[in-house]
Design a protein around this motif. Structure first.
Motif, PDB file in Angstrom:
ATOM      1  N   THR A  94       0.827  -1.197   0.000  1.00 48.35           N
ATOM      2  CA  THR A  94       0.000   0.000   0.000  1.00 48.35           C
ATOM      3  C   THR A  94       0.866   1.253   0.000  1.00 48.35           C
ATOM      4  O   THR A  94       2.041   1.205   0.390  1.00 48.35           O
ATOM      5  CB  THR A  94      -0.897   0.022   1.243  1.00 48.35           C
ATOM      6  N   PRO A  95       0.299   2.405  -0.426  1.00 47.78           N
ATOM      7  CA  PRO A  95       1.073   3.655  -0.368  1.00 47.78           C
ATOM      8  C   PRO A  95       1.596   3.964   1.030  1.00 47.78           C
ATOM      9  O   PRO A  95       2.711   4.481   1.180  1.00 47.78           O
ATOM     10  CB  PRO A  95       0.059   4.704  -0.838  1.00 47.78           C
ATOM     11  N   ALA A  96       0.816   3.655   2.060  1.00 49.76           N
ATOM     12  CA  ALA A  96       1.257   3.927   3.435  1.00 49.76           C
ATOM     13  C   ALA A  96       2.491   3.108   3.788  1.00 49.76           C
ATOM     14  O   ALA A  96       3.439   3.621   4.407  1.00 49.76           O
ATOM     15  CB  ALA A  96       0.121   3.628   4.413  1.00 49.76           C
ATOM     16  N   ARG A  97       2.493   1.843   3.402  1.00 45.55           N
ATOM     17  CA  ARG A  97       3.667   1.004   3.684  1.00 45.55           C
ATOM     18  C   ARG A  97       4.873   1.450   2.861  1.00 45.55           C
ATOM     19  O   ARG A  97       6.005   1.426   3.345  1.00 45.55           O
ATOM     20  CB  ARG A  97       3.349  -0.470   3.400  1.00 45.55           C
ATOM     21  N   ARG A  98       4.638   1.884   1.630  1.00 40.34           N
ATOM     22  CA  ARG A  98       5.757   2.367   0.811  1.00 40.34           C
ATOM     23  C   ARG A  98       6.373   3.627   1.423  1.00 40.34           C
ATOM     24  O   ARG A  98       7.597   3.787   1.426  1.00 40.34           O
ATOM     25  CB  ARG A  98       5.290   2.621  -0.624  1.00 40.34           C
ATOM     26  N   ARG A  99       5.526   4.516   1.936  1.00 46.32           N
ATOM     27  CA  ARG A  99       6.051   5.722   2.584  1.00 46.32           C
ATOM     28  C   ARG A  99       6.845   5.372   3.837  1.00 46.32           C
ATOM     29  O   ARG A  99       7.885   5.989   4.124  1.00 46.32           O
ATOM     30  CB  ARG A  99       4.905   6.673   2.929  1.00 46.32           C
ATOM     31  N   LEU A 100       6.370   4.382   4.586  1.00 45.04           N
ATOM     32  CA  LEU A 100       7.095   3.934   5.776  1.00 45.04           C
ATOM     33  C   LEU A 100       8.468   3.392   5.394  1.00 45.04           C
ATOM     34  O   LEU A 100       9.491   3.731   6.012  1.00 45.04           O
ATOM     35  CB  LEU A 100       6.290   2.859   6.505  1.00 45.04           C
ATOM     36  N   VAL A 101       8.509   2.568   4.356  1.00 43.96           N
ATOM     37  CA  VAL A 101       9.778   1.991   3.903  1.00 43.96           C
ATOM     38  C   VAL A 101      10.699   3.085   3.362  1.00 43.96           C
ATOM     39  O   VAL A 101      11.916   3.034   3.565  1.00 43.96           O
ATOM     40  CB  VAL A 101       9.520   0.893   2.853  1.00 43.96           C
ATOM     41  N   ASP A 102      10.135   4.085   2.695  1.00 50.51           N
ATOM     42  CA  ASP A 102      10.953   5.209   2.229  1.00 50.51           C
ATOM     43  C   ASP A 102      11.636   5.907   3.403  1.00 50.51           C
ATOM     44  O   ASP A 102      12.802   6.316   3.306  1.00 50.51           O
ATOM     45  CB  ASP A 102      10.093   6.229   1.475  1.00 50.51           C
ATOM     46  N   ARG A 103      10.935   6.036   4.517  1.00 56.12           N
ATOM     47  CA  ARG A 103      11.542   6.655   5.711  1.00 56.12           C
ATOM     48  C   ARG A 103      12.691   5.815   6.238  1.00 56.12           C
ATOM     49  O   ARG A 103      13.705   6.349   6.699  1.00 56.12           O
ATOM     50  CB  ARG A 103      10.474   6.860   6.784  1.00 56.12           C
ATOM     51  N   VAL A 104      12.550   4.493   6.156  1.00 56.43           N
ATOM     52  CA  VAL A 104      13.647   3.612   6.572  1.00 56.43           C
ATOM     53  C   VAL A 104      14.860   3.808   5.672  1.00 56.43           C
ATOM     54  O   VAL A 104      16.003   3.900   6.139  1.00 56.43           O
ATOM     55  CB  VAL A 104      13.200   2.136   6.555  1.00 56.43           C
ATOM     56  N   LYS A 105      14.628   3.908   4.373  1.00 57.58           N
ATOM     57  CA  LYS A 105      15.720   4.109   3.423  1.00 57.58           C
ATOM     58  C   LYS A 105      16.456   5.418   3.704  1.00 57.58           C
ATOM     59  O   LYS A 105      17.690   5.479   3.644  1.00 57.58           O
ATOM     60  CB  LYS A 105      15.190   4.109   1.992  1.00 57.58           C
ATOM     61  N   LEU A 106      15.706   6.469   3.995  1.00 52.66           N
ATOM     62  CA  LEU A 106      16.325   7.754   4.309  1.00 52.66           C
ATOM     63  C   LEU A 106      17.158   7.656   5.579  1.00 52.66           C
ATOM     64  O   LEU A 106      18.235   8.252   5.676  1.00 52.66           O
ATOM     65  CB  LEU A 106      15.253   8.836   4.468  1.00 52.66           C
ATOM     66  N   LEU A 107      16.669   6.904   6.551  1.00 53.81           N
ATOM     67  CA  LEU A 107      17.413   6.718   7.793  1.00 53.81           C
ATOM     68  C   LEU A 107      18.718   5.975   7.534  1.00 53.81           C
ATOM     69  O   LEU A 107      19.783   6.370   8.031  1.00 53.81           O
ATOM     70  CB  LEU A 107      16.562   5.952   8.805  1.00 53.81           C
ATOM     71  N   LEU A 108      18.662   4.909   6.758  1.00 53.19           N
ATOM     72  CA  LEU A 108      19.875   4.151   6.446  1.00 53.19           C
ATOM     73  C   LEU A 108      20.881   5.027   5.709  1.00 53.19           C
ATOM     74  O   LEU A 108      22.085   4.972   5.980  1.00 53.19           O
ATOM     75  CB  LEU A 108      19.526   2.933   5.586  1.00 53.19           C
ATOM     76  N   ALA A 109      20.405   5.865   4.789  1.00 52.30           N
ATOM     77  CA  ALA A 109      21.298   6.724   4.011  1.00 52.30           C
ATOM     78  C   ALA A 109      21.929   7.811   4.861  1.00 52.30           C
ATOM     79  O   ALA A 109      23.012   8.309   4.536  1.00 52.30           O
ATOM     80  CB  ALA A 109      20.533   7.358   2.854  1.00 52.30           C
ATOM     81  N   SER A 110      21.265   8.183   5.963  1.00 52.24           N
ATOM     82  CA  SER A 110      21.806   9.250   6.810  1.00 52.24           C
ATOM     83  C   SER A 110      23.093   8.833   7.505  1.00 52.24           C
ATOM     84  O   SER A 110      23.897   9.680   7.898  1.00 52.24           O
ATOM     85  CB  SER A 110      20.762   9.659   7.861  1.00 52.24           C
ATOM     86  N   ASP A 111      23.294   7.531   7.666  1.00 46.61           N
ATOM     87  CA  ASP A 111      24.525   7.023   8.293  1.00 46.61           C
ATOM     88  C   ASP A 111      24.767   5.626   7.737  1.00 46.61           C
ATOM     89  O   ASP A 111      24.507   4.621   8.392  1.00 46.61           O
ATOM     90  CB  ASP A 111      24.381   6.998   9.813  1.00 46.61           C
ATOM     91  N   LEU A 112      25.284   5.583   6.507  1.00 43.60           N
ATOM     92  CA  LEU A 112      25.376   4.327   5.758  1.00 43.60           C
ATOM     93  C   LEU A 112      26.256   3.298   6.448  1.00 43.60           C
ATOM     94  O   LEU A 112      26.026   2.091   6.328  1.00 43.60           O
ATOM     95  CB  LEU A 112      25.911   4.616   4.346  1.00 43.60           C
ATOM     96  N   THR A 113      27.279   3.738   7.161  1.00 44.99           N
ATOM     97  CA  THR A 113      28.243   2.808   7.747  1.00 44.99           C
ATOM     98  C   THR A 113      27.850   2.338   9.153  1.00 44.99           C
ATOM     99  O   THR A 113      28.534   1.510   9.729  1.00 44.99           O
ATOM    100  CB  THR A 113      29.632   3.453   7.816  1.00 44.99           C
ATOM    101  N   ARG A 114      26.769   2.859   9.674  1.00 42.39           N
ATOM    102  CA  ARG A 114      26.347   2.472  11.023  1.00 42.39           C
ATOM    103  C   ARG A 114      25.819   1.044  11.024  1.00 42.39           C
ATOM    104  O   ARG A 114      25.127   0.622  10.101  1.00 42.39           O
ATOM    105  CB  ARG A 114      25.270   3.430  11.526  1.00 42.39           C
ATOM    106  N   ARG A 115      26.127   0.302  12.069  1.00 43.25           N
ATOM    107  CA  ARG A 115      25.619  -1.058  12.228  1.00 43.25           C
ATOM    108  C   ARG A 115      24.279  -0.990  12.954  1.00 43.25           C
ATOM    109  O   ARG A 115      24.185  -1.189  14.165  1.00 43.25           O
ATOM    110  CB  ARG A 115      26.621  -1.924  12.995  1.00 43.25           C
ATOM    111  N   TRP A 116      23.253  -0.737  12.177  1.00 43.57           N
ATOM    112  CA  TRP A 116      21.929  -0.549  12.744  1.00 43.57           C
ATOM    113  C   TRP A 116      21.378  -1.855  13.330  1.00 43.57           C
ATOM    114  O   TRP A 116      21.664  -2.947  12.835  1.00 43.57           O
ATOM    115  CB  TRP A 116      20.959  -0.070  11.672  1.00 43.57           C
TER     116      TRP A 116
END
Length: 278
Positions: A167-189
């Motif tokens: 759904t669009p809501a789930r895609r937006r949620l996943v987009d937020r995760v992608k932005l978070l990962l990109a904010s600190d690519l080398t972090r061991r989340w």
């Protein structure tokens, strides 16, 4: 200083290849732009958002984006550091040949249904090989054209692409995760850390990411880090230091993950690029 730096790497009647770097200073939506011809754009560094009407696509190294001829779009950079992309413009006749009919809105002028598709590891390698080889001058034009068309075919192949689902809501949620990962690519989340930042339970995030991207969250993050290695490896003298900079626990862990994804160790890949042996 210009926001963009564009370098022409190859230009023929078959395909044009450009290396496009953006400083990423536009945090909010840019003025609307429009591509004069359909382009396939492969981000290989950084991240940005592309907006076509109400549809938003995350542009990162795991995706190819379609800039359709005559279609207005806007761009924003929610993460710092800018971005870099390899842009391919293929002749219309060849693009119609390469693109499955189901992907196109019309056949007379190739216009894609999707704004973006996820690509596989082999396509990522082809992006890096094409860019590094053209930059280092270690490839003949005929070979470069063939490599570019192979990349396009690979990126459009049904076995190697994935269109966003859910759904669009789930895609937006996943987009937020992608932005978070990109904010600190080398972090061991950890999942708990991501859930705390995004909101929602680790289980829900895991399920949503799998549904949208068709792969586990940890693997998506790993592929982003390995794609960054593909970007840096040609000019890297110390592979062990690169592994550490990218957040891997050890040189052997990095080398093993790189080989599993791309079929060669980092050192073997670097030697092949520098020597021009594709």
């Amino acid at each position: 200083m210009s926001e963009f730096k564009v370098q022409s790497l190859l230009k023929s009647t078959t395909v044009a290849v450009h290396d496009v770097c953006c400083r990423g200073e536009c945090r909010h939506r840019s003025a609307e732009e429009c591509a004069s011809s359909t382009q396939l754009v492969f981000p290989y560094r950084g991240l940005y958002l592309r907006h076509v009407g109400s549809v938003q696509s995350v542009a990162d190294a795991n995706h190819v984006l379609f800039f359709n001829a005559g279609e207005g779009y806007q761009v924003s950079h929610p993460a710092t550091g800018g971005d870099a992309c390899l842009s391919l413009t293929v002749s219309q006749s060849l693009l119609r040949e390469l693109a499955p009919a189901a992907m196109l809105q019309r056949r007379d002028q190739p216009v894609f249904h999707h704004q973006a598709l996820r690509i596989d590891e082999r396509a990522q390698v082809l992006v890096a090989l094409l860019r590094h080889s053209l930059r280092h001058g270690g490839i003949e034009p005929l070979e470069a054209e063939s490599l570019a068309l192979t990349l396009v075919g690979r990126s459009l192949g049904p076995r190697t692409t994935h269109a966003p689902g859910a759904t669009p809501a789930r895609r937006r949620l996943v987009d937020r995760v992608k932005l978070l990962l990109a904010s600190d690519l080398t972090r061991r989340w950890t999942l708990a850390e991501i859930a705390a930042e995004i909101g929602g339970s680790p289980v829900y995030l895991t399920q949503a990411f799998q549904q949208v991207e068709g792969m586990p969250l940890y693997r998506y993050h790993l592929r982003l880090r390995l794609a960054r290695a593909l970007d840096l490896i040609a000019d890297c003298e110390d592979v062990a230091a690169l592994a550490q900079d990218l957040g891997f626990s050890s040189h052997s862990h990095f080398s093993s993950a790189f080989r599993q994804a791309y079929g060669r160790t980092p050192s073997e890949f670097r030697q092949a690029v520098v020597a021009g042996m594709l």
